[in-house]
Scaffold this motif. Structure first.
Motif, PDB file in Angstrom:
ATOM      1  N   GLU A  64      -6.479  -5.124  -1.081  1.00 22.13           N
ATOM      2  CA  GLU A  64      -5.749  -4.121  -1.858  1.00 22.13           C
ATOM      3  C   GLU A  64      -5.241  -2.990  -0.961  1.00 22.13           C
ATOM      4  N   PRO A  65      -4.446  -3.296   0.072  1.00 18.18           N
ATOM      5  CA  PRO A  65      -4.087  -2.293   1.073  1.00 18.18           C
ATOM      6  C   PRO A  65      -3.179  -1.177   0.575  1.00 18.18           C
ATOM      7  N   PHE A  66      -2.507  -1.366  -0.565  1.00 22.52           N
ATOM      8  CA  PHE A  66      -1.557  -0.354  -1.028  1.00 22.52           C
ATOM      9  C   PHE A  66      -2.020   0.346  -2.301  1.00 22.52           C
ATOM     10  N   ALA A  67      -3.228   0.063  -2.748  1.00 19.99           N
ATOM     11  CA  ALA A  67      -3.686   0.551  -4.053  1.00 19.99           C
ATOM     12  C   ALA A  67      -3.809   2.067  -4.115  1.00 19.99           C
ATOM     13  N   SER A  68      -4.073   2.716  -2.988  1.00 16.18           N
ATOM     14  CA  SER A  68      -4.293   4.163  -3.006  1.00 16.18           C
ATOM     15  C   SER A  68      -3.021   4.962  -2.745  1.00 16.18           C
ATOM     16  N   VAL A  69      -1.886   4.278  -2.670  1.00 19.66           N
ATOM     17  CA  VAL A  69      -0.608   4.933  -2.375  1.00 19.66           C
ATOM     18  C   VAL A  69       0.223   5.017  -3.652  1.00 19.66           C
ATOM     19  N   ASP A  70       1.005   6.091  -3.816  1.00 18.76           N
ATOM     20  CA  ASP A  70       1.807   6.239  -5.030  1.00 18.76           C
ATOM     21  C   ASP A  70       2.834   5.118  -5.141  1.00 18.76           C
ATOM     22  N   ILE A  71       3.318   4.855  -6.360  1.00 17.36           N
ATOM     23  CA  ILE A  71       4.091   3.661  -6.668  1.00 17.36           C
ATOM     24  C   ILE A  71       5.387   3.564  -5.872  1.00 17.36           C
ATOM     25  N   VAL A  72       6.092   4.678  -5.680  1.00 16.58           N
ATOM     26  CA  VAL A  72       7.368   4.635  -4.957  1.00 16.58           C
ATOM     27  C   VAL A  72       7.134   4.249  -3.505  1.00 16.58           C
ATOM     28  N   LEU A  73       6.165   4.907  -2.861  1.00 16.03           N
ATOM     29  CA  LEU A  73       5.850   4.603  -1.472  1.00 16.03           C
ATOM     30  C   LEU A  73       5.264   3.202  -1.344  1.00 16.03           C
ATOM     31  N   ARG A  74       4.505   2.785  -2.365  1.00 15.87           N
ATOM     32  CA  ARG A  74       3.878   1.471  -2.332  1.00 15.87           C
ATOM     33  C   ARG A  74       4.925   0.364  -2.202  1.00 15.87           C
ATOM     34  N   ARG A  75       6.008   0.486  -2.947  1.00 12.34           N
ATOM     35  CA  ARG A  75       7.044  -0.543  -2.894  1.00 12.34           C
ATOM     36  C   ARG A  75       7.661  -0.640  -1.500  1.00 12.34           C
ATOM     37  N   ARG A  76       7.903   0.503  -0.876  1.00  7.67           N
ATOM     38  CA  ARG A  76       8.477   0.482   0.473  1.00  7.67           C
ATOM     39  C   ARG A  76       7.466  -0.063   1.480  1.00  7.67           C
ATOM     40  N   LEU A  77       6.208   0.359   1.326  1.00  5.33           N
ATOM     41  CA  LEU A  77       5.169  -0.095   2.249  1.00  5.33           C
ATOM     42  C   LEU A  77       5.005  -1.606   2.223  1.00  5.33           C
ATOM     43  N   ARG A  78       4.951  -2.178   1.024  1.00  2.65           N
ATOM     44  CA  ARG A  78       4.739  -3.616   0.966  1.00  2.65           C
ATOM     45  C   ARG A  78       5.961  -4.388   1.445  1.00  2.65           C
ATOM     46  N   ARG A  79       7.153  -3.831   1.263  1.00  5.57           N
ATOM     47  CA  ARG A  79       8.349  -4.472   1.811  1.00  5.57           C
ATOM     48  C   ARG A  79       8.294  -4.469   3.331  1.00  5.57           C
ATOM     49  N   ASP A  80       8.008  -3.294   3.906  1.00  3.02           N
ATOM     50  CA  ASP A  80       7.945  -3.184   5.369  1.00  3.02           C
ATOM     51  C   ASP A  80       6.819  -4.033   5.937  1.00  3.02           C
ATOM     52  N   CYS A  81       5.703  -4.071   5.216  1.00  3.81           N
ATOM     53  CA  CYS A  81       4.550  -4.864   5.656  1.00  3.81           C
ATOM     54  C   CYS A  81       4.912  -6.341   5.682  1.00  3.81           C
ATOM     55  N   ARG A  82       5.556  -6.822   4.647  1.00  5.16           N
ATOM     56  CA  ARG A  82       5.943  -8.235   4.600  1.00  5.16           C
ATOM     57  C   ARG A  82       6.871  -8.587   5.768  1.00  5.16           C
ATOM     58  N   VAL A  83       7.861  -7.744   6.011  1.00  4.98           N
ATOM     59  CA  VAL A  83       8.799  -8.012   7.100  1.00  4.98           C
ATOM     60  C   VAL A  83       8.072  -8.087   8.433  1.00  4.98           C
ATOM     61  N   LEU A  84       7.160  -7.139   8.673  1.00  2.00           N
ATOM     62  CA  LEU A  84       6.423  -7.120   9.936  1.00  2.00           C
ATOM     63  C   LEU A  84       5.540  -8.351  10.089  1.00  2.00           C
ATOM     64  N   LEU A  85       4.807  -8.704   9.048  1.00  4.68           N
ATOM     65  CA  LEU A  85       3.918  -9.862   9.120  1.00  4.68           C
ATOM     66  C   LEU A  85       4.699 -11.150   9.349  1.00  4.68           C
ATOM     67  N   ARG A  86       5.851 -11.279   8.702  1.00  2.91           N
ATOM     68  CA  ARG A  86       6.667 -12.478   8.868  1.00  2.91           C
ATOM     69  C   ARG A  86       7.259 -12.535  10.278  1.00  2.91           C
ATOM     70  N   GLU A  87       7.676 -11.379  10.794  1.00  2.80           N
ATOM     71  CA  GLU A  87       8.221 -11.343  12.158  1.00  2.80           C
ATOM     72  C   GLU A  87       7.160 -11.710  13.187  1.00  2.80           C
ATOM     73  N   GLN A  88       5.931 -11.271  12.955  1.00  2.00           N
ATOM     74  CA  GLN A  88       4.847 -11.549  13.898  1.00  2.00           C
ATOM     75  C   GLN A  88       4.265 -12.949  13.707  1.00  2.00           C
ATOM     76  N   GLY A  89       4.608 -13.602  12.584  1.00  2.23           N
ATOM     77  CA  GLY A  89       4.065 -14.938  12.312  1.00  2.23           C
ATOM     78  C   GLY A  89       2.580 -14.931  12.058  1.00  2.23           C
ATOM     79  N   THR A  90       2.086 -13.841  11.454  1.00  7.91           N
ATOM     80  CA  THR A  90       0.649 -13.683  11.229  1.00  7.91           C
ATOM     81  C   THR A  90       0.211 -14.361   9.933  1.00  7.91           C
ATOM     82  N   THR A  91      -0.758 -15.237  10.019  1.00  7.61           N
ATOM     83  CA  THR A  91      -1.352 -15.831   8.826  1.00  7.61           C
ATOM     84  C   THR A  91      -2.135 -14.744   8.106  1.00  7.61           C
ATOM     85  N   THR A  92      -1.772 -14.471   6.864  1.00 12.02           N
ATOM     86  CA  THR A  92      -2.328 -13.333   6.147  1.00 12.02           C
ATOM     87  C   THR A  92      -2.848 -13.746   4.776  1.00 12.02           C
TER      88      THR A  92
END
Length: 339
Positions: A156-184
């Motif tokens: 639950e890495p984004f649960a403590s962040v407000d909803i607007v920031l949460r959406r941006r965080l999870r978008r940026d997180c997904r892009v980074l994880l996919r670029e790094q090829g990290t099994t998550t």
């Protein structure tokens, strides 16, 4: 590398948390564990992380056994990175110090590279309390990924962040994880988050996986009515077959309202979308309890004399206190054997 769970069962004393769970998180993909509190998703993550010992079954990374009964290496001996809900940064270390904690000494260039990747360039000298919640989570992600773990586990890495920031965080997180090829593998209780981030989703109920697949699979081809309700925003109602009709709490509905074949079961779970129901004036029908304008349409809550309720979304004018009959459109309802 892939992360695989084989026939995992786990109990806390007399309370069973996991029941014969088996699935594989594919290499380089983001797999979300989705379910309500107490369904076993965090227990599963903690078994992979080494925070709990495996009691039954085994956990494998890249086809090699990572943990099994009697062989449970500690977290620091596992090729996994961990990101928790609160980030769990070291408060006495700078952000650069946190990120560099698992790296060889003097590797300042790599720390700066991770600060840039997570959008924290120039903030390496600050301490955790000097950053916002979103910035702290970015730093926690960089710290977990910097040593190059084979698998990244996120609770639950984004649960403590407000909803607007949460959406941006999870978008940026997904892009980074996919670029790094990290099994998550990421734990979440939010269906929207699972759809936004996950390449695959494991839906958990009462210690079991009820469906595992892509977001499209779960949205378009739910295995149960409860899964369909999670992802399609639908309502679930129990019904039974009565000749060429369905006996529902809201009256008799024609079987033509069901898409596909009707399951051969005494009791059925009907998956119903509010926008596929029509309201027709009926003096013996349901009472309109609430009308909520949504712009083009209105959301109407109706109730029968027994207290059963149904939500309809309609563009027709409906007045509170009036009575209507709810009519499903042809082929608009999905039917499942009652669980």
């Amino acid at each position: 590398m892939s992360l695989e769970f084989r026939h995992i069962a786990h109990a806390y004393g007399d309370v069973t948390a996991l029941r014969d769970v088996s699935f594989t998180a594919p290499t380089g993909e983001i797999t979300c564990l989705l379910g309500s509190s107490g369904c076993g998703k965090s227990t599963l993550l903690n078994l992979a992380a080494g925070l709990l010992d495996v009691q039954h079954g085994s956990v494998l990374v890249g086809g090699d056994v990572l943990a099994q009964p009697g062989a449970n290496p500690p977290p620091e001996a596992r090729p996994v990175g961990l990101v928790f809900q609160d980030g769990a940064l070291f408060p006495h270390m700078t952000i650069a110090g946190n990120i560099g904690f698992g790296l060889p000494r003097g590797n300042r260039g790599e720390v700066d590279g991770w600060l840039e990747r997570v959008g924290l360039s120039g903030l390496g000298a600050r301490y955790p309390h000097e950053l916002s919640g979103g910035q702290q989570q970015r730093a926690a992600l960089a710290r977990a990924m910097a040593p190059g773990p084979k698998v990244l586990l996120m609770d639950e890495p984004f649960a403590s962040v407000d909803i607007v920031l949460r959406r941006r965080l999870r978008r940026d997180c997904r892009v980074l994880l996919r670029e790094q090829g990290t099994t998550t593998v990421m734990v979440t209780h939010d269906p929207e988050e699972a759809l936004d981030v996950g390449d695959r989703i494991a839906v958990m109920e009462e210690g079991r996986i009820v469906q595992f697949g892509t977001p499209e699979d779960l949205h378009e081809r739910p295995a149960t009515a409860s899964v369909g309700a999670i992802f399609g925003g639908a309502q679930v109602m129990v019904a039974s077959r009565e000749g060429d009709a369905l006996r529902t709490p809201l009256g008799l509905w024609p079987v033509t309202c069901v898409a596909g074949e009707l399951p051969d079961a005494a009791a059925l779970d009907l998956l119903i979308h509010a926008e596929t129901l029509d309201c027709e004036p009926d003096a013996e029908g349901l009472w309109v309890r609430d009308v909520h304008p949504l712009g083009v349409a209105s959301r109407v809550l109706l109730r029968n004399g027994s207290g059963d309720e149904m939500t309809v979304q309609t563009t027709s004018p409906v007045a509170e206190g009036s009575r209507y009959r709810v009519v499903p459109r042809v082929g608009s309802v999905r039917a499942f054997a009652h669980q």
